[in-house]
Design a protein around this motif. Structure first.
Motif, PDB file in Angstrom:
ATOM      1  N   GLY A 213       0.790  -1.220   0.000  1.00 14.04           N
ATOM      2  CA  GLY A 213       0.000   0.000   0.000  1.00 14.04           C
ATOM      3  C   GLY A 213       0.829   1.280   0.000  1.00 14.04           C
ATOM      4  O   GLY A 213       1.943   1.346  -0.454  1.00 14.04           O
ATOM      5  N   ASP A 214       0.194   2.306   0.530  1.00 14.68           N
ATOM      6  CA  ASP A 214       0.746   3.662   0.501  1.00 14.68           C
ATOM      7  C   ASP A 214       0.595   4.245   1.892  1.00 14.68           C
ATOM      8  O   ASP A 214      -0.493   4.218   2.480  1.00 14.68           O
ATOM      9  N   VAL A 215       1.678   4.807   2.432  1.00 20.16           N
ATOM     10  CA  VAL A 215       1.628   5.338   3.790  1.00 20.16           C
ATOM     11  C   VAL A 215       0.647   6.496   3.925  1.00 20.16           C
ATOM     12  O   VAL A 215       0.234   6.833   5.039  1.00 20.16           O
ATOM     13  N   ALA A 216       0.245   7.102   2.807  1.00 19.24           N
ATOM     14  CA  ALA A 216      -0.748   8.172   2.878  1.00 19.24           C
ATOM     15  C   ALA A 216      -2.105   7.671   3.347  1.00 19.24           C
ATOM     16  O   ALA A 216      -2.963   8.469   3.725  1.00 19.24           O
ATOM     17  N   ASN A 217      -2.321   6.372   3.323  1.00 21.19           N
ATOM     18  CA  ASN A 217      -3.579   5.805   3.801  1.00 21.19           C
ATOM     19  C   ASN A 217      -3.521   5.372   5.262  1.00 21.19           C
ATOM     20  O   ASN A 217      -4.512   4.899   5.795  1.00 21.19           O
ATOM     21  N   VAL A 218      -2.365   5.508   5.887  1.00 20.40           N
ATOM     22  CA  VAL A 218      -2.265   5.219   7.320  1.00 20.40           C
ATOM     23  C   VAL A 218      -2.693   6.468   8.080  1.00 20.40           C
ATOM     24  O   VAL A 218      -2.164   7.551   7.831  1.00 20.40           O
ATOM     25  N   PRO A 219      -3.669   6.359   8.997  1.00 24.66           N
ATOM     26  CA  PRO A 219      -4.031   7.537   9.797  1.00 24.66           C
ATOM     27  C   PRO A 219      -2.777   8.151  10.408  1.00 24.66           C
ATOM     28  O   PRO A 219      -1.912   7.435  10.924  1.00 24.66           O
ATOM     29  N   PRO A 250      -1.515  14.973  -3.803  1.00 19.83           N
ATOM     30  CA  PRO A 250      -0.619  15.885  -3.069  1.00 19.83           C
ATOM     31  C   PRO A 250      -1.347  16.645  -1.967  1.00 19.83           C
ATOM     32  O   PRO A 250      -0.722  17.092  -1.000  1.00 19.83           O
ATOM     33  N   GLN A 251      -2.665  16.772  -2.125  1.00 27.26           N
ATOM     34  CA  GLN A 251      -3.458  17.465  -1.104  1.00 27.26           C
ATOM     35  C   GLN A 251      -3.287  16.809   0.270  1.00 27.26           C
ATOM     36  O   GLN A 251      -3.334  17.506   1.293  1.00 27.26           O
ATOM     37  N   ASP A 257      -2.247  18.817   9.773  1.00 24.99           N
ATOM     38  CA  ASP A 257      -1.832  17.822  10.764  1.00 24.99           C
ATOM     39  C   ASP A 257      -0.708  16.949  10.243  1.00 24.99           C
ATOM     40  O   ASP A 257       0.187  16.546  10.986  1.00 24.99           O
ATOM     41  N   VAL A 258      -0.724  16.660   8.929  1.00 29.25           N
ATOM     42  CA  VAL A 258       0.332  15.847   8.337  1.00 29.25           C
ATOM     43  C   VAL A 258       1.636  16.630   8.280  1.00 29.25           C
ATOM     44  O   VAL A 258       2.708  16.116   8.635  1.00 29.25           O
ATOM     45  N   VAL A 259       1.564  17.895   7.866  1.00 28.67           N
ATOM     46  CA  VAL A 259       2.767  18.729   7.778  1.00 28.67           C
ATOM     47  C   VAL A 259       3.399  18.901   9.164  1.00 28.67           C
ATOM     48  O   VAL A 259       4.619  18.742   9.336  1.00 28.67           O
ATOM     49  N   GLU A 260       2.571  19.207  10.144  1.00 34.14           N
ATOM     50  CA  GLU A 260       3.093  19.414  11.498  1.00 34.14           C
ATOM     51  C   GLU A 260       3.660  18.120  12.076  1.00 34.14           C
ATOM     52  O   GLU A 260       4.723  18.122  12.724  1.00 34.14           O
ATOM     53  N   GLY A 261       2.971  17.011  11.843  1.00 29.72           N
ATOM     54  CA  GLY A 261       3.444  15.730  12.355  1.00 29.72           C
ATOM     55  C   GLY A 261       4.733  15.287  11.700  1.00 29.72           C
ATOM     56  O   GLY A 261       5.646  14.780  12.373  1.00 29.72           O
ATOM     57  N   LEU A 262       4.829  15.497  10.378  1.00 35.50           N
ATOM     58  CA  LEU A 262       6.056  15.103   9.682  1.00 35.50           C
ATOM     59  C   LEU A 262       7.232  15.960  10.141  1.00 35.50           C
ATOM     60  O   LEU A 262       8.371  15.476  10.209  1.00 35.50           O
ATOM     61  N   HIS A 263       6.944  17.204  10.492  1.00 34.18           N
ATOM     62  CA  HIS A 263       8.011  18.065  11.018  1.00 34.18           C
ATOM     63  C   HIS A 263       8.542  17.497  12.330  1.00 34.18           C
ATOM     64  O   HIS A 263       9.764  17.461  12.551  1.00 34.18           O
ATOM     65  N   ARG A 264       7.647  17.023  13.188  1.00 31.37           N
ATOM     66  CA  ARG A 264       8.093  16.426  14.451  1.00 31.37           C
ATOM     67  C   ARG A 264       8.969  15.199  14.197  1.00 31.37           C
ATOM     68  O   ARG A 264      10.013  15.001  14.833  1.00 31.37           O
ATOM     69  N   VAL A 265       8.539  14.373  13.244  1.00 29.97           N
ATOM     70  CA  VAL A 265       9.318  13.175  12.913  1.00 29.97           C
ATOM     71  C   VAL A 265      10.674  13.564  12.331  1.00 29.97           C
ATOM     72  O   VAL A 265      11.712  12.996  12.694  1.00 29.97           O
ATOM     73  N   LYS A 294       4.472  21.809  -4.840  1.00 29.60           N
ATOM     74  CA  LYS A 294       4.258  22.430  -3.533  1.00 29.60           C
ATOM     75  C   LYS A 294       4.355  21.397  -2.414  1.00 29.60           C
ATOM     76  O   LYS A 294       4.957  21.655  -1.366  1.00 29.60           O
ATOM     77  N   ALA A 295       3.763  20.217  -2.650  1.00 29.74           N
ATOM     78  CA  ALA A 295       3.826  19.153  -1.649  1.00 29.74           C
ATOM     79  C   ALA A 295       5.268  18.697  -1.434  1.00 29.74           C
ATOM     80  O   ALA A 295       5.714  18.512  -0.286  1.00 29.74           O
ATOM     81  N   ALA A 296       6.023  18.513  -2.517  1.00 26.21           N
ATOM     82  CA  ALA A 296       7.417  18.083  -2.402  1.00 26.21           C
ATOM     83  C   ALA A 296       8.240  19.136  -1.666  1.00 26.21           C
ATOM     84  O   ALA A 296       9.064  18.809  -0.790  1.00 26.21           O
ATOM     85  N   GLN A 297       8.035  20.402  -2.006  1.00 35.64           N
ATOM     86  CA  GLN A 297       8.777  21.479  -1.345  1.00 35.64           C
ATOM     87  C   GLN A 297       8.439  21.550   0.138  1.00 35.64           C
ATOM     88  O   GLN A 297       9.313  21.778   0.986  1.00 35.64           O
ATOM     89  N   THR A 298       7.184  21.301   0.472  1.00 34.33           N
ATOM     90  CA  THR A 298       6.767  21.326   1.867  1.00 34.33           C
ATOM     91  C   THR A 298       7.466  20.231   2.666  1.00 34.33           C
ATOM     92  O   THR A 298       7.910  20.446   3.803  1.00 34.33           O
ATOM     93  N   LEU A 299       7.590  19.043   2.084  1.00 34.36           N
ATOM     94  CA  LEU A 299       8.295  17.955   2.751  1.00 34.36           C
ATOM     95  C   LEU A 299       9.743  18.356   3.055  1.00 34.36           C
ATOM     96  O   LEU A 299      10.266  18.082   4.146  1.00 34.36           O
ATOM     97  N   LEU A 300      10.382  18.983   2.096  1.00 32.58           N
ATOM     98  CA  LEU A 300      11.771  19.397   2.297  1.00 32.58           C
ATOM     99  C   LEU A 300      11.867  20.504   3.354  1.00 32.58           C
ATOM    100  O   LEU A 300      12.781  20.520   4.179  1.00 32.58           O
ATOM    101  N   GLU A 301      10.894  21.407   3.344  1.00 31.32           N
ATOM    102  CA  GLU A 301      10.919  22.521   4.289  1.00 31.32           C
ATOM    103  C   GLU A 301      10.752  22.057   5.727  1.00 31.32           C
ATOM    104  O   GLU A 301      11.321  22.657   6.650  1.00 31.32           O
ATOM    105  N   VAL A 302       9.978  20.978   5.950  1.00 35.46           N
ATOM    106  CA  VAL A 302       9.769  20.524   7.333  1.00 35.46           C
ATOM    107  C   VAL A 302      10.899  19.628   7.815  1.00 35.46           C
ATOM    108  O   VAL A 302      10.902  19.208   8.967  1.00 35.46           O
ATOM    109  N   GLY A 303      11.866  19.310   6.944  1.00 34.76           N
ATOM    110  CA  GLY A 303      13.052  18.600   7.402  1.00 34.76           C
ATOM    111  C   GLY A 303      13.310  17.237   6.803  1.00 34.76           C
ATOM    112  O   GLY A 303      14.292  16.582   7.169  1.00 34.76           O
TER     113      GLY A 303
END
Length: 454
Positions: A213-219, A250-251, A257-265, A294-303
């Motif tokens: 599967g795809d991790v985007a489907n994991v809560p 990409p939405q 919540d995903v952006v903030e959580g990925l930043h913590r990780v 935009k989604a790819a850049q956001t991932l890089l921006e959060v670390g």
């Protein structure tokens, strides 16, 4: 005066554009706010022929819908699931008609129809539901230990979108009339605990690919807890998240919540010296839009350290030098995604019309060299059963007439610990039969007839 001969490939910058979704009859009134909502995208996925008609209407002839329905009933190994984001990148520059929709490269692998398939050889005689034997190498439910220092963690068996060529078609998605899918039986928390227990007991494993599967489907709360668990294992040094949804939805990766959580990780990974990367799956440049960038850049921006692409080489989709280079320049230059691998399409059932022979992949690798920066030049690899990824020029022997290549390996998988010959024997991989010379095709027909008579 003699004119310059020119280059085999001419680079032209192609800025990314979000196609106009209102060109489809069913989406004429969809607002930008709705389009950018992950929830709206998920709710409005196309899951069957009736829903496709609700979006496309009479833009497509009835013959196309019939062709699609025939494939779903008789040949498809994956059920239909396409987010609006992906459907909108089919025939992106015009209002589709039947001819242009049939010819579209993204349609060809996301919405396969019966007439796409090679009915003489829909499947190779050596094709298999789990062609890479990943399930055979489970050391815990959903945890494949195939390489000495790496494991694949399948957290779930669903995706936001289902690709026709899915290498995990025996597990991922809903059952189809052709394939009764395997099922994960443990509760997610028990499955995740089993993974961590194995990793703690095997310090030689340093690299975990978190997929499905795809991790985007994991809560998100579940995924964050799993990733923090991995980060608590001191011997884990690399974590890679596999998500086609970075392109297909990409939405999802832009939700707060995903952006903030990925930043913590990501911050935790940085503090512990662990490399955190995201791997996505883009097969054609038309799939790249400003939302994807935009989604790819956001991932890089959060670390997140790296965002990389692993595409699949497929006839009718991207198996030309121009298609691959267009995609790589779009990925690297416009979307901030590093071209990493192109896999040869695996030997799953009903996939022969997509697969390319080894020699074709070798030629493509040759023809791509020198255009891209070295760090952004992808490797084309053949994932050989029981062997693993091999650069396509690493073949040991190659019988072009019969389409059989032979490969060696330098490690034992988790099911070969007691096999003394694992490192000395040759492992076979097979070209699609329709690409062979007539003598080779005749040989395979003879083999098939002999097996049928036995």
């Amino acid at each position: 005066m003699t004119q310059p001969a020119g280059q085999p490939y001419e680079y032209r910058r192609r800025p990314l554009v979000e196609p106009d979704w209102t060109r489809f009859p069913g989406w004429r009134d969809v607002t930008a706010e709705q389009w950018q909502s992950a929830q709206w995208q998920r709710v409005n996925c196309v899951k069957n022929v009736k829903q496709l008609y609700a979006v496309m209407g009479d833009l497509l002839d009835k013959s196309f819908y019939d062709d699609l329905e025939t494939d779903q009933k008789r040949l498809a190994t994956m059920s239909m699931l396409i987010p609006p984001q992906m459907l909108n990148t089919m025939v992106p520059d015009a209002t589709p008609d039947t001819e242009s929709f049939y010819a579209d490269p993204i349609r060809r692998y996301m919405l396969p129809v019966a007439t796409d398939r090679h009915l003489d050889w829909p499947s190779h005689p050596h094709s298999a539901r789990d062609s890479l034997h990943e399930h055979d190498m489970w050391v815990a439910e959903g945890l494949t230990h195939r390489y000495p220092t790496k494991v694949l963690a399948e957290l779930l068996s669903t995706c936001p979108q289902y690709c026709g060529h899915c290498t995990r078609m025996d597990l991922v998605g809903n059952s189809t009339p052709t394939v009764d899918k395997l099922k994960l039986s443990l509760k997610p928390v028990d499955r995740y605990d089993a993974h961590l227990t194995y990793l703690k007991a095997h310090p030689g494993v340093r690299d975990v690919v978190v997929s499905g599967g795809d991790v985007a489907n994991v809560p998100w709360k579940q995924l964050e807890a799993y990733l923090m668990g991995l980060l608590s294992v001191p011997t884990v040094r690399d974590i890679r998240l596999a998500t086609k949804a970075l392109m297909g939805l990409p939405q999802h990766w832009l939700q707060n919540d995903v952006v903030e959580g990925l930043h913590r990780v990501a911050i935790t990974a940085q503090r512990r010296g662990v490399n955190l990367a995201v791997h996505t799956h883009v097969n054609h440049v038309n799939s790249l839009t400003p939302l994807v960038a935009k989604a790819a850049q956001t991932l890089l921006e959060v670390g997140v350290r790296d965002v990389r692409n692993q595409g699949v080489l497929m006839r009718g989709v991207n198996a030309t030098t121009a298609d691959l280079l267009d995609l790589c320049f779009g990925l690297q230059g416009e979307a901030g995604i590093l071209p990493y691998y192109f896999y040869m399409c695996d030997m799953i059932p009903n996939a022969e019309h997509w697969r390319v022979p080894v020699w074709h992949a070798q030629q493509l690798q040759h023809d791509m060299m020198g255009y891209l920066p070295g760090y952004a030049t992808p490797r084309i690899v053949c994932d050989v059963p029981f062997v693993g990824k091999r650069w396509v020029h690493m073949v040991s022997e190659y019988d072009r007439e019969h389409g059989i290549s032979y490969w060696t390996k330098n490690y034992r998988t988790s099911i070969e610990q007691n096999d003394d010959e694992a490192l000395s024997k040759l492992y076979a991989y097979y070209d699609p039969i329709d690409t062979l010379p007539q003598s080779g095709q005749d040989w395979w027909r003879k083999q098939e007839a002999q097996e049928a008579a036995e």
